[in-house]
Motif scaffolding. Structure first.
Motif, mmCIF file in Angstrom:
data_model
loop_
_atom_site.group_PDB
_atom_site.id
_atom_site.type_symbol
_atom_site.label_atom_id
_atom_site.label_comp_id
_atom_site.label_asym_id
_atom_site.label_seq_id
_atom_site.Cartn_x
_atom_site.Cartn_y
_atom_site.Cartn_z
ATOM 1 N N LEU A 1 -20.046 -16.705 -0.352
ATOM 2 C CA LEU A 1 -21.234 -16.781 -0.528
ATOM 3 C C LEU A 1 -21.436 -17.791 -1.666
ATOM 4 O O LEU A 1 -21.017 -17.555 -3.013
ATOM 5 C CB LEU A 1 -22.188 -15.694 -0.888
ATOM 6 C CG LEU A 1 -22.298 -14.682 0.411
ATOM 7 C CD1 LEU A 1 -23.049 -13.455 -0.038
ATOM 8 C CD2 LEU A 1 -22.835 -15.390 1.573
ATOM 9 N N PRO A 2 -22.097 -19.049 -1.466
ATOM 10 C CA PRO A 2 -22.448 -19.940 -2.684
ATOM 11 C C PRO A 2 -23.243 -19.233 -3.816
ATOM 12 O O PRO A 2 -24.355 -18.725 -3.379
ATOM 13 C CB PRO A 2 -22.976 -21.263 -2.014
ATOM 14 C CG PRO A 2 -23.662 -20.784 -0.806
ATOM 15 C CD PRO A 2 -22.881 -19.482 -0.277
ATOM 16 N N VAL A 3 -22.874 -19.695 -4.762
ATOM 17 C CA VAL A 3 -24.008 -19.066 -5.963
ATOM 18 C C VAL A 3 -24.802 -20.324 -6.253
ATOM 19 O O VAL A 3 -24.358 -21.298 -6.657
ATOM 20 C CB VAL A 3 -23.077 -18.901 -7.376
ATOM 21 C CG1 VAL A 3 -23.966 -18.569 -8.430
ATOM 22 C CG2 VAL A 3 -22.077 -17.723 -7.010
ATOM 23 N N GLY A 4 -26.130 -20.269 -6.284
ATOM 24 C CA GLY A 4 -26.863 -21.399 -6.410
ATOM 25 C C GLY A 4 -27.494 -21.447 -8.045
ATOM 26 O O GLY A 4 -27.717 -20.167 -8.441
#
Length: 177
Positions: free
Chosen positions: A143-146
């Motif tokens: 999951l990308p960390v925004g």
């Protein structure tokens, strides 16, 4: 330096196989027989060398590393020219006197080289597509960390609580009677 194209291994294998097959089949069409063992081995070695040259340019941009039909066709043309001489190693019947066989051999090369180049590039792109799908199905998602990450200065610890007498007026006054 950018990464190599994902379909490059399939393209190298294809060029390594196509160079000797096209050269030896054209030689067979022109002369009616395959060359000797020395000619076959030299053609196979030539195919391996040209396959290793594919994608060997260093320091280029990613878009320049994508296999193109023109670059693969150029390698196949070089392979056919050199393969023609390699296939004639040890072949005593091969010479200038047999000019009648040039037509079918040239027709074979002119049809096989562009068609093989297009098919090899398509296989490389298909290999890249299938390998990326398999990789995405077999790896755990990340999951990308925004945005910004929260700054953590210290770990949370419970504070010490001190009990004091007379800390407030909630209770009734104490009487001494």
């Amino acid at each position: 330096m950018s990464a190599a194209h994902p379909g490059l291994p399939a393209l190298r294998i294809g060029v390594g196989v196509a160079v000797p097959v096209l050269a030896l089949s054209a030689h067979g069409i022109a002369h009616g027989e395959l060359p000797g063992a020395a000619g076959i081995l030299i053609c196979v070695a030539l195919g391996a060398v040209l396959a290793g040259m594919l994608g060997a340019q260093a320091g280029t941009r990613q878009r320049d590393r994508r296999p193109s039909v023109a670059s693969v066709a150029a390698l196949l043309v070089v392979g056919q020219v050199l393969g023609h001489f390699a296939a004639s190693v040890g072949d005593t019947g091969h010479g200038v006197a047999d000019l009648g066989a040039v037509g079918p051999m040239a027709a074979w090369h002119s049809a096989a080289i562009p068609l093989s180049a297009v098919l090899l590039v398509l296989v490389a792109h298909l290999y890249a597509l299938v390998s990326s799908v398999v990789e995405s199905l077999t790896t755990a998602p990340v999951l990308p960390v925004g945005g910004r990450r929260a700054a953590v200065t210290t770990a949370w610890r419970p504070r010490a609580v001190t009990l004091r007498a007379g800390g407030g007026s909630r209770a009734p006054p104490f009487s001494t009677t």
